[in-house]
Design an enzyme around this catalytic site. Sequence first.
Site, PDB file in Angstrom:
ATOM      1  N   PHE A 158     -14.708 -40.123  56.568  1.00  0.00           N
ATOM      2  CA  PHE A 158     -15.640 -41.141  57.048  1.00  0.00           C
ATOM      3  C   PHE A 158     -15.904 -41.033  58.552  1.00  0.00           C
ATOM      4  CE2 PHE A 158     -12.584 -43.103  53.933  1.00  0.00           C
ATOM      5  CZ  PHE A 158     -13.300 -42.713  52.807  1.00  0.00           C
ATOM      6  N   CYS A 159     -15.961 -39.804  59.073  1.00  0.00           N
ATOM      7  CA  CYS A 159     -16.174 -39.571  60.508  1.00  0.00           C
ATOM      8  C   CYS A 159     -15.157 -40.347  61.342  1.00  0.00           C
ATOM      9  CB  CYS A 159     -17.593 -39.952  60.912  1.00  0.00           C
ATOM     10  SG  CYS A 159     -18.858 -38.929  60.148  1.00  0.00           S
ATOM     11  N   ALA A 160     -13.943 -40.420  60.828  1.00  0.00           N
ATOM     12  CA  ALA A 160     -12.834 -41.071  61.546  1.00  0.00           C
ATOM     13  C   ALA A 160     -11.558 -40.308  61.205  1.00  0.00           C
ATOM     14  CB  ALA A 160     -12.729 -42.541  61.137  1.00  0.00           C
TER      15      ALA A 160
END
Length: 440
Positions: free
Chosen positions: A386-388
């Site tokens: 999740f781009c994290a």
Amino acid sequence: MSTLSIFGSAPAQSAAGASAGTSHPRGHRPIPAVLGADLEVPVRGGRLVGYANLDYAASAPCLEPVSAAVTAALPAYSSVHRGAGYASQLTTARYEQARHTVRAFAGARPDDAVIFTRNTTDATNLLAGCLPAGTTTVVFDTEHHASLLPWKRVVRLAAPAFPGEAVRAADEALAAVDGPKLLVVTAASNVTGELWPIAALAHIAHRHGARILVDAAQLVPHRRLNLTALDLDYVAFSGHKLYAPFGAGVLIGRRDWLAAGEPYLKGGGAVRSVAPGEDGITEWHDDPEPRHEAGTPNVLGAIALAAACDALTATGWTALVREEERLIARLRTGLASIEGVRELSLWGPDHPRVGIVSFTVDGLTAREVAEALSGDYGIGVRDGKFCAHPFVRHLLGETDGGCEDGTASAVRASIGIGTTEEHVDRLVGALRDLAARRPA
């Protein structure tokens, strides 16, 4: 229990019927419908089923009033700011009205700049280019990459074990920094949905002479934002997460850094004058809005974003929050009842959150789960990091693996306007089936 929800309707019911039949508090409009509520998708065996869209945290569907506002603006669409023709004047008025609407929606101060961007990532990078020389940015490893990556001088803080530790860690980090400083934090996690103590963090930042930027991308579709009451310096959010998927986002905040910063794009509209010759002087606008909106802006995106803000404000947050909390509680209770399914959380199951849940299923990779939910049940979720990446690895206790190979990854289900009880129950039932069939 009925599958009808005031967030939407079961697939067999029309979107218009869902809106017309919704009860709502006195003085507020019904919750608007979303486009695609009756979308059918193929599943294994060739059947068509109503789509259960549980991927709102990535991109939310378009609200009907947003589509209507864009459709109404199209016939007179024209250039903005420099045209004398009627269509240009009308389009300019609509564009600048959108700026006022978004300012009011965010609870911004009257003199705050409202700069239209492509999305939250674009807005964050714009601010990064305007920081005074020598600015140090303090940011937690729990942030989306848009908040982690744009900074030249950065202090990265480990994931805090509880909200008070987040405040303490920010306090200590800011106290140790000399010169200009900026604290960057999310309002609601895009991984767990957990709400962050942004008011307390703003107070700490200001006590140390720092400013604060809040990533509100996951907050504003679910909760009211009041920049002034929270004493925030800057906020950024995206239209595509706010039921306005037309390519616009926004950066809102104090003018001085933005007015002094290098223009984000260099071109028409950002300048007052350009002198002839290679040694000629270019005079840039000192008003941050034209200074950082060079070229023809995304007028329709701004109109769409404003229409979404208007629609949510007119609906009222009480009904929206009440229904979301009911549905997310139903989902989390269902997940907790399935052996082998583990919900991810930084601060425990009782911490307040918006409509986002991430989880793993023992014995299955996140990609296997997501593909089975789509192919067998017509359910759309998100899988990966999740781009994290640092945050998901922290939650999973993993230090290696990438999004593509399925390791150190999770599944995320997220809800919003248009989500029904049937969607939630179908996901829980599907996961129960998958958990029962997983390899021993």
